[in-house]
Design a protein around this motif. Structure first.
Motif, mmCIF file in Angstrom:
data_model
loop_
_atom_site.group_PDB
_atom_site.id
_atom_site.type_symbol
_atom_site.label_atom_id
_atom_site.label_comp_id
_atom_site.label_asym_id
_atom_site.label_seq_id
_atom_site.Cartn_x
_atom_site.Cartn_y
_atom_site.Cartn_z
ATOM 1 N N THR A 254 0.834 -1.211 0.000
ATOM 2 C CA THR A 254 0.000 0.000 0.000
ATOM 3 C C THR A 254 0.861 1.251 0.000
ATOM 4 O O THR A 254 0.439 2.298 0.485
ATOM 5 N N PRO B 169 2.347 4.657 -1.148
ATOM 6 C CA PRO B 169 1.666 5.667 -1.967
ATOM 7 C C PRO B 169 2.423 6.066 -3.225
ATOM 8 O O PRO B 169 1.821 6.562 -4.180
ATOM 9 N N LYS B 170 3.752 5.878 -3.259
ATOM 10 C CA LYS B 170 4.537 6.309 -4.424
ATOM 11 C C LYS B 170 5.706 5.350 -4.625
ATOM 12 O O LYS B 170 6.449 5.067 -3.688
ATOM 13 N N ARG C 170 2.096 -2.646 -11.072
ATOM 14 C CA ARG C 170 0.658 -2.514 -11.364
ATOM 15 C C ARG C 170 -0.034 -3.873 -11.312
ATOM 16 O O ARG C 170 -1.181 -3.966 -10.872
ATOM 17 N N GLY D 197 -2.420 -2.936 -8.622
ATOM 18 C CA GLY D 197 -3.509 -2.287 -9.347
ATOM 19 C C GLY D 197 -3.080 -1.026 -10.071
ATOM 20 O O GLY D 197 -1.974 -0.501 -9.894
ATOM 21 N N ASP D 198 -3.977 -0.523 -10.881
ATOM 22 C CA ASP D 198 -3.677 0.624 -11.735
ATOM 23 C C ASP D 198 -3.651 1.951 -10.999
ATOM 24 O O ASP D 198 -3.233 2.966 -11.553
ATOM 25 N N SER D 199 -4.130 1.973 -9.774
ATOM 26 C CA SER D 199 -4.185 3.242 -9.045
ATOM 27 C C SER D 199 -2.835 3.663 -8.468
ATOM 28 O O SER D 199 -2.687 4.781 -7.978
ATOM 29 N N ALA D 200 -1.840 2.793 -8.512
ATOM 30 C CA ALA D 200 -0.537 3.101 -7.927
ATOM 31 C C ALA D 200 0.115 4.285 -8.635
ATOM 32 O O ALA D 200 0.055 4.404 -9.859
ATOM 33 N N GLU D 201 0.745 5.162 -7.861
ATOM 34 C CA GLU D 201 1.508 6.280 -8.429
ATOM 35 C C GLU D 201 2.952 5.818 -8.594
ATOM 36 O O GLU D 201 3.649 5.532 -7.620
#
Length: 553
Positions: A340, A342-343, A356, A360-364
């Motif tokens: 989890t 964030p970056k 990813r 998932g695709d939401s990862a920065e």
């Protein structure tokens, strides 16, 4: 006080257990069942350990399912690594003997579903002891944080850190070398060159007290005992103590009703409270974590992020994917799918795609190129012309390797030795010199069969073994080409530095288009290797003087 005979008894027990573990490993290998260990760990990765409620989420300062995932990450790190694998192999080695191991009920159920024999009563009792120990340890964390702040308040407040970043879990070789002592291919020096670094930065902090205070490019490099700085005022300390006392009491009473995740996370909750009530000016601008500790994101980093700090997770290597087998990719290793952060800072688009797939695709995700980690010692200036830099993975003794329960046997003496001898003979045929840089000195853990191969190579005329502490970047700069064992990061580093670079697979195990190769060619067999070496242009032979890009990661 020594108890007569106790040391001998414990050593005998340890040896007996190791024999059982190795017997279990051999049985699984002979029956094609090595995948069972990895499959179990992957199942635990995606199995929730409790059903979260609104109350439990608020208690740990997280929302949604993040609270349960944080607890799951914490337990994966502490309970599901080598220790659990060893217990499973020990059970198999004793013909499916009952396993006594501390796991929450949901995970004990997974073990039974995967065909392992679990001693439920003893495992539950051991689990209760683990929860109690973590509760006691959490109280100690509260006291430790409070005492550190009290001592700081009693001292002068001058010289407090301003505009700093913090690197987690570094070693001495990860810091900039002392003035004139070597190449700047370490992670701190890379960060100071990175365009995305904090603006106005004046101090870099880390966790290595023995390093002392040093300087690099006008920045102070300072060790601190903890990423959580002491409070600067009594108000913050009082708020911390009040919230911690409430948390201790709440954790105790909730444990009585079966909500074990409160006492087991008490120490982590205390750290999160510390950050929550801390003056934001005393937090680092960036907190940097690396991929050796990929599973657990510390609970306090969520609060630090909410207070304006950046939490960066960076990869210093790319050898993180499992080999594709029979055209199928296995699931990521245990823990990756719970991440989890964030970056993420990654090397290339291949590593971005891996992250990813895991989270998932939401990862920065930021692609920043190869990220150096260890500075090392300078490479020799008098390397022979037409040198080939060779990077391998050293095989460990069976007593070290087999308890890991790795499901594909690649980094073993048979493969490692053929990798090296094939390259030496092909290099001799092509008029090249083989320069071997081993990853690190592992002492007596090294496999004796590998040592014999190294001794044989040392007797040949076109082989040179180098100090494992030499900077890989500096070595590659001075060589004509790079050969790496699949799928180590040095092949990508070679390509980045403009050198012909390949993976060599002596047994043809790797599939040519495996995405884990990051687009690096995979050669199999001596014929292909000889052809590639002969085809290297003499115009690309190494210059013996340092290039202007020396030290670039």
């Amino acid at each position: 006080m020594k108890i007569p005979g106790l040391d001998g008894f414990l050593r005998n027990r340890a040896r007996a257990r190791l024999r059982n573990v190795m017997r279990g490993y051999r049985f699984l290998r002979s029956t094609g069942g090595l995948r069972r260990i990895a499959a179990l760990k992957e199942a635990l990765t995606v199995t929730p350990v409790f059903h979260s409620t609104r109350d439990s989420k608020s208690f740990v300062g997280l929302s949604g399912d993040a609270a349960e995932i944080a607890v799951r990450q914490f337990l994966l790190v502490r309970l599901v690594g080598t220790c659990l694998g060893g217990e499973l192999l020990n059970s198999v080695g004793q013909r499916n003997a009952p396993i006594t191991y501390p796991l929450p009920r949901a995970w004990r159920k997974v073990l039974r579903e995967q065909g392992f024999n679990v001693d439920e009563r003893r495992s539950a009792l051991l689990w209760a002891c683990v929860v109690a120990l973590h509760f006691a340890s959490g109280i100690f964390v509260v006291l430790k944080l409070a005492i550190a702040s009290i001592r700081s308040l009693l001292q002068s407040s001058s010289g407090r850190l301003k505009c700093y970043v913090y690197f987690d879990a570094l070693g001495l070789g990860n810091l900039p070398p002392l003035r004139g002592a070597g190449e700047k291919n370490d992670i701190v020096s890379w960060y100071l060159r990175w365009p995305g670094r904090v603006a106005g930065l004046n101090t870099v902090c880390h966790n290595i007290p023995a390093a002392g205070i040093r300087e690099s490019d006008g920045h102070a490099i300072v060790p601190i005992s903890s990423p959580l700085l002491p409070f600067a005022g009594l108000t913050s300390l009082a708020r911390f103590l009040a919230a911690s006392v409430i948390s201790i009491g709440g954790a105790f009473f909730r444990a009585l009703f079966g909500q074990w995740w409160y006492p087991i996370m008490l120490g982590e909750i205390a750290k999160a409270i510390h950050v929550r009530v801390q003056d934001p000016a005393l937090l680092a601008r960036d907190y940097l974590f690396h991929n050796s500790n990929w599973v657990y994101r510390p609970l306090w980093t969520h609060d630090a992020e909410r207070q304006g700090a950046r939490i960066l997770f960076y990869f210093y290597s790319t050898n993180i994917e499992q080999f594709r087998q029979s055209g199928k990719y296995p699931d990521p290793l245990y823990g990756w799918r719970t991440m989890t952060w964030p970056k993420y800072l990654v090397w290339d688009s291949y590593q971005e795609a891996f992250v990813r797939r895991a989270v998932g695709d939401s990862a920065e995700i930021n692609i920043v190129g190869p990220i150096p980690f260890h500075s090392g010692v300078p490479a020799p200036l008098d390397l022979p012309p037409n040198s080939i830099a060779v990077f391998d993975v050293q095989p460990m003794r069976n007593a070290v390797y087999q308890p890991l329960g790795i499901d594909i046997e690649y980094y073993v003496p048979r493969t490692a030795s053929k990798f090296l001898t094939d390259i030496q003979r092909a290099a001799m045929d092509a008029g090249k010199v083989m320069l071997l840089k081993r990853k690190r000195d592992v002492g007596t853990r090294i496999h004796p069969g590998y040592v014999q191969t190294i001794n044989w190579l040392s007797s040949t005329s076109n082989y040179l073994g180098l100090d494992p502490d030499i900077s890989a970047s500096a070595l590659v700069e001075r060589c004509q080409a790079v050969i790496s064992t699949p799928f180590t990061s040095t092949a990508i580093l070679g390509r980045e530095l403009g050198k012909p670079s390949i993976y060599y697979d002596p047994h043809g195990v790797c599939e040519k288009d495996d995405r884990a190769a990051h687009g690096i060619p995979i050669l199999s067999g001596q014929a292909d290797l000889r052809e590639w070496l002969r085809g290297l242009s003499s115009s690309s032979s190494s210059g013996l003087e340092p290039t202007q890009e020396e030290g670039r990661g």
